[in-house]
Scaffold this active site. Structure first.
Site, mmCIF file in Angstrom:
data_model
loop_
_atom_site.group_PDB
_atom_site.id
_atom_site.type_symbol
_atom_site.label_atom_id
_atom_site.label_comp_id
_atom_site.label_asym_id
_atom_site.label_seq_id
_atom_site.Cartn_x
_atom_site.Cartn_y
_atom_site.Cartn_z
ATOM 1 N N GLY A 126 0.827 -1.197 0.000
ATOM 2 C CA GLY A 126 0.000 0.000 0.000
ATOM 3 C C GLY A 126 0.860 1.245 0.000
ATOM 4 O O GLY A 126 2.083 1.179 0.103
ATOM 5 N N ALA A 130 7.966 3.796 5.572
ATOM 6 C CA ALA A 130 8.337 3.133 6.820
ATOM 7 C C ALA A 130 8.489 4.120 7.973
ATOM 8 O O ALA A 130 8.047 3.840 9.097
ATOM 9 C CB ALA A 130 9.625 2.336 6.624
ATOM 10 N N LYS A 170 1.910 2.192 -8.548
ATOM 11 C CA LYS A 170 1.741 3.345 -7.665
ATOM 12 C C LYS A 170 3.071 4.049 -7.446
ATOM 13 O O LYS A 170 3.130 5.269 -7.379
ATOM 14 C CB LYS A 170 1.125 2.877 -6.342
ATOM 15 C CG LYS A 170 0.934 3.905 -5.283
ATOM 16 C CD LYS A 170 2.028 4.025 -4.242
ATOM 17 C CE LYS A 170 2.596 2.745 -3.730
ATOM 18 N NZ LYS A 170 3.953 2.964 -3.178
#
Length: 169
Positions: free
Chosen positions: A80, A84, A135
């Site tokens: 997604g 981090a 993405k």
């Protein structure tokens, strides 16, 4: 002790490696009893022929690598739009837990869903992997747009057209 011994007794094994390291990690875990999931996005770099895979001139997606080297492992992907550092800082994040196995999906949701992390279950592993890779292309292009100071209209147009192209793909 090897990686397989290190995860003995685990309920869930999460591989947070670059895509280039996934093949060797999965080879070491091919007899793992716990579900194994990966966080890496993109395509495996081309590699030379090995005893477990023919030479690759184009990269494979993570689930294709897993099918070659650890087909018996219950597996999945957690993916997604996330960074981090922001996850570690507890900033709101939404991810998708994808696996053909409902039990693996539920294990991921149970392990990661919380007050600042929303985890949605899905059974379309290739779709989630492609979405994660594509993405990244849009994210990089948006960063370039911002870096060139083209303005919010250009950014909005890029994102709108990028989403339309992603939908077509």
């Amino acid at each position: 002790a090897g990686l397989h011994e290190a995860v003995a007794g685990a309920d869930l094994v999460v591989l947070a490696t670059p895509m280039a390291a996934l093949r060797s990690m999965l080879q070491q875990l091919r007899a793992c009893a716990a579900p194994v999931v990966w966080l890496c996005k993109g395509f495996e770099p081309a590699h030379a022929a090995t005893d477990t895979a023919p030479p690759a001139s184009t990269g494979l997606m993570a689930h294709e690598v897993q099918a070659q080297v650890a087909p018996a492992v219950r597996c999945g992907v957690l993916s997604g739009p996330s960074f981090a550092q922001e996850v570690a800082a507890g900033r709101p994040t939404a991810l998708v837990a994808a696996s053909e196995s409902a039990a693996v999906r539920q294990a991921l949701v149970a392990a990661f869903h919380g007050p600042t992390m929303r985890v949605y279950a899905n059974d379309d592993v290739p779709g989630v992997e492609v979405g994660g890779a594509v993405k990244n292309v849009l994210a990089i292009a948006t960063g370039l747009c911002d870096g060139l100071a083209l303005g919010l209209n250009a950014r909005a147009a890029l994102i709108t057209r990028g989403l339309a192209e992603m939908t077509r793909l």
